[in-house]
Scaffold this active site. Structure first.
Site, mmCIF file in Angstrom:
data_model
loop_
_atom_site.group_PDB
_atom_site.id
_atom_site.type_symbol
_atom_site.label_atom_id
_atom_site.label_comp_id
_atom_site.label_asym_id
_atom_site.label_seq_id
_atom_site.Cartn_x
_atom_site.Cartn_y
_atom_site.Cartn_z
ATOM 1 N N ARG A 108 0.848 -1.186 0.000
ATOM 2 C CA ARG A 108 0.000 0.000 0.000
ATOM 3 C C ARG A 108 0.886 1.238 0.000
ATOM 4 N NH1 ARG A 108 -3.399 -2.450 -1.887
ATOM 5 N NH2 ARG A 108 -5.425 -3.081 -1.079
ATOM 6 N N HIS A 159 -0.607 0.444 -9.850
ATOM 7 C CA HIS A 159 -1.361 -0.503 -9.009
ATOM 8 C C HIS A 159 -1.800 -1.698 -9.858
ATOM 9 C CE1 HIS A 159 -3.746 -0.753 -5.028
ATOM 10 N NE2 HIS A 159 -3.590 -1.977 -5.526
HETATM 11 P P1 NDP Z 1 -1.771 -10.865 4.759
HETATM 12 O O1 NDP Z 1 -2.758 -10.277 5.715
HETATM 13 O O2 NDP Z 1 -1.943 -12.281 4.350
HETATM 14 O O3 NDP Z 1 -0.293 -10.688 5.331
HETATM 15 C C1 NDP Z 1 0.123 -9.494 5.916
HETATM 16 C C2 NDP Z 1 1.512 -9.681 6.505
HETATM 17 O O4 NDP Z 1 1.873 -8.457 7.170
HETATM 18 C C3 NDP Z 1 1.573 -10.794 7.566
HETATM 19 O O5 NDP Z 1 2.731 -11.572 7.405
HETATM 20 C C4 NDP Z 1 1.647 -10.004 8.880
HETATM 21 O O6 NDP Z 1 2.323 -10.677 9.940
HETATM 22 C C5 NDP Z 1 2.442 -8.801 8.433
HETATM 23 N N1 NDP Z 1 2.281 -7.716 9.394
HETATM 24 C C6 NDP Z 1 1.154 -7.052 9.740
HETATM 25 N N2 NDP Z 1 1.414 -6.145 10.708
HETATM 26 C C7 NDP Z 1 2.752 -6.253 10.972
HETATM 27 C C8 NDP Z 1 3.627 -5.597 11.871
HETATM 28 N N3 NDP Z 1 3.188 -4.640 12.728
HETATM 29 N N4 NDP Z 1 4.928 -5.963 11.883
HETATM 30 C C9 NDP Z 1 5.386 -6.910 11.043
HETATM 31 N N5 NDP Z 1 4.610 -7.585 10.162
HETATM 32 C C10 NDP Z 1 3.303 -7.254 10.133
HETATM 33 O O7 NDP Z 1 -1.783 -9.882 3.491
HETATM 34 P P2 NDP Z 1 -1.593 -10.277 1.939
HETATM 35 O O8 NDP Z 1 -0.356 -11.083 1.810
HETATM 36 O O9 NDP Z 1 -2.869 -10.811 1.395
HETATM 37 O O10 NDP Z 1 -1.402 -8.818 1.296
HETATM 38 C C11 NDP Z 1 -0.180 -8.104 1.493
HETATM 39 C C12 NDP Z 1 -0.345 -6.656 1.027
HETATM 40 O O11 NDP Z 1 -0.525 -6.606 -0.397
HETATM 41 C C13 NDP Z 1 -1.521 -5.901 1.632
HETATM 42 O O12 NDP Z 1 -1.103 -4.625 2.055
HETATM 43 C C14 NDP Z 1 -2.478 -5.775 0.461
HETATM 44 O O13 NDP Z 1 -3.331 -4.655 0.615
HETATM 45 C C15 NDP Z 1 -1.512 -5.620 -0.684
HETATM 46 N N6 NDP Z 1 -2.053 -5.883 -2.022
HETATM 47 C C16 NDP Z 1 -1.546 -5.186 -3.095
HETATM 48 C C17 NDP Z 1 -2.028 -5.416 -4.373
HETATM 49 C C18 NDP Z 1 -1.424 -4.743 -5.566
HETATM 50 O O14 NDP Z 1 -1.937 -4.913 -6.670
HETATM 51 N N7 NDP Z 1 -0.361 -4.003 -5.432
HETATM 52 C C19 NDP Z 1 -3.129 -6.348 -4.610
HETATM 53 C C20 NDP Z 1 -3.505 -7.112 -3.463
HETATM 54 C C21 NDP Z 1 -3.003 -6.851 -2.205
HETATM 55 P P3 NDP Z 1 1.744 -12.066 10.549
HETATM 56 O O15 NDP Z 1 1.969 -13.096 9.475
HETATM 57 O O16 NDP Z 1 2.588 -12.289 11.730
HETATM 58 O O17 NDP Z 1 0.290 -11.825 10.843
#
Ligand code: NDP
Length: 267
Positions: A182, A230
């Site tokens: 994001r 995006h």
């Molecule tokens: P997930 O919810 O599956 O994974 C998110 C990850 O972020 C997890 O590993 C989580 O840790 C980690 N995380 C969250 N908070 C913290 C923190 N405070 N410190 C360290 N790690 C943290 O998300 P997705 O994999 O589905 O999506 C990832 C990103 O991609 C999102 O931001 C989404 O909006 C974006 N996205 C972008 C697109 C694009 O076209 N560019 C399209 C689709 C999605 P933990 O595993 O420990 O919970």
């Protein structure tokens, strides 16, 4: 059941019988960040098409930097014939911030090509052939491993602005940044400073604080920034429709929904 993508905030009070909110995208920060969201399950869209497309995007951007594409493109503009010794994948470590669905899919594709991998998440992970770091206390140790950083974090109050001057300074000189999570993860001015000082060698950005990226934005013309609109991955209607239909079936049958998010953690 509300199928939403960036729904107007005032819509919720007009839906008193709502049983579930199904996001038509992978992220849910646009739903969870709203006021007065009803206390019903919120599910996000995730399918093989979406994760495969993101993994391919990450592999593509990593290979562009790994094989010095930006340098060779500039050399071509200058008609400069200058060869740089090729490194191979195992000479480079890709550090993935966020080892969720998309981060792990990207890691698996990069591993299959031979890159070394490290990853950072909130809770500790154990993934074969990936050096896993967890929590704020291990962020710096993670950053020191990474020649190329990929941001695939969820967007929460804790991760907003996480790609900032302090993090860039902790990376090895000459590191590259890829942000496909994001736009709010990135402190934009800090990135420009780190690129202009030569500490960072390049950035590939797919997401931005303001989208579409305004005409006047300095990123457009920055020689070390590569922009995609995006476009890393997205909702694929045929598989998304099946996913939505399955969640509605589950709701009616009283079963738990696929890909429900936890509003308490914010993703
Ligand atoms: P997930 O919810 O599956 O994974 C998110 C990850 O972020 C997890 O590993 C989580 O840790 C980690 N995380 C969250 N908070 C913290 C923190 N405070 N410190 C360290 N790690 C943290 O998300 P997705 O994999 O589905 O999506 C990832 C990103 O991609 C999102 O931001 C989404 O909006 C974006 N996205 C972008 C697109 C694009 O076209 N560019 C399209 C689709 C999605 P933990 O595993 O420990 O919970």
């Amino acid at each position: 059941v509300a199928l939403v993508w960036k729904a107007p905030g005032e819509i919720w009070e007009r839906l008193p019988n709502l049983k579930a909110i199904l996001s038509l995208g992978v992220g849910v920060n646009h739903v969870l960040g709203q006021k007065d969201v009803p206390n019903v399950p919120v599910a996000r869209l995730l399918d093989e098409h979406c994760t495969q497309a993101m993994a391919e995007y990450v592999l593509h951007q990593v290979l562009r930097f790994h094989r010095l594409d930006p340098d060779y493109a500039e050399q071509q503009r200058q008609r400069t014939w200058q060869f740089h010794p090729a490194r191979i994948a195992r000479d480079r470590c890709v550090g993935i911030m966020g080892l969720g669905e998309l981060g792990q899919a990207a890691a698996s594709m990069l591993l299959s090509v031979g890159f070394r991998l490290s990853g950072w998440s909130r809770t500790r992970k154990a993934i074969a052939n990936v050096s896993c770091f967890a929590g704020d206390a291990e962020l710096d140790a993670f950053l020191q491993t990474a020649d190329i950083v990929v941001c695939l974090l969820a967007l929460t109050a804790q991760t907003e602005g996480v790609l900032n001057a302090r993090v860039f300074a902790a990376l090895p000189r000459g590191a590259f940044i890829i942000n496909c999570a994001r736009g709010e993860h990135l402190a934009e001015d800090d990135l420009v400073m780190a690129l202009d000082s030569g500490h960072l060698a390049g950035a590939a950005l797919d997401v931005f604080r303001t989208e579409p990226l305004p005409d006047s934005h300095p990123f457009w013309l920055h020689p070390k920034i590569h922009i995609t609109p995006h476009a890393a991955t997205g909702t694929h209607a045929p598989s998304a429709a099946r996913h939505v239909a399955e969640n509605i079936r589950r709701l009616r049958a009283g079963e738990s929904l696929l890909n429900v998010v936890d509003p308490a953690v914010g993703y």
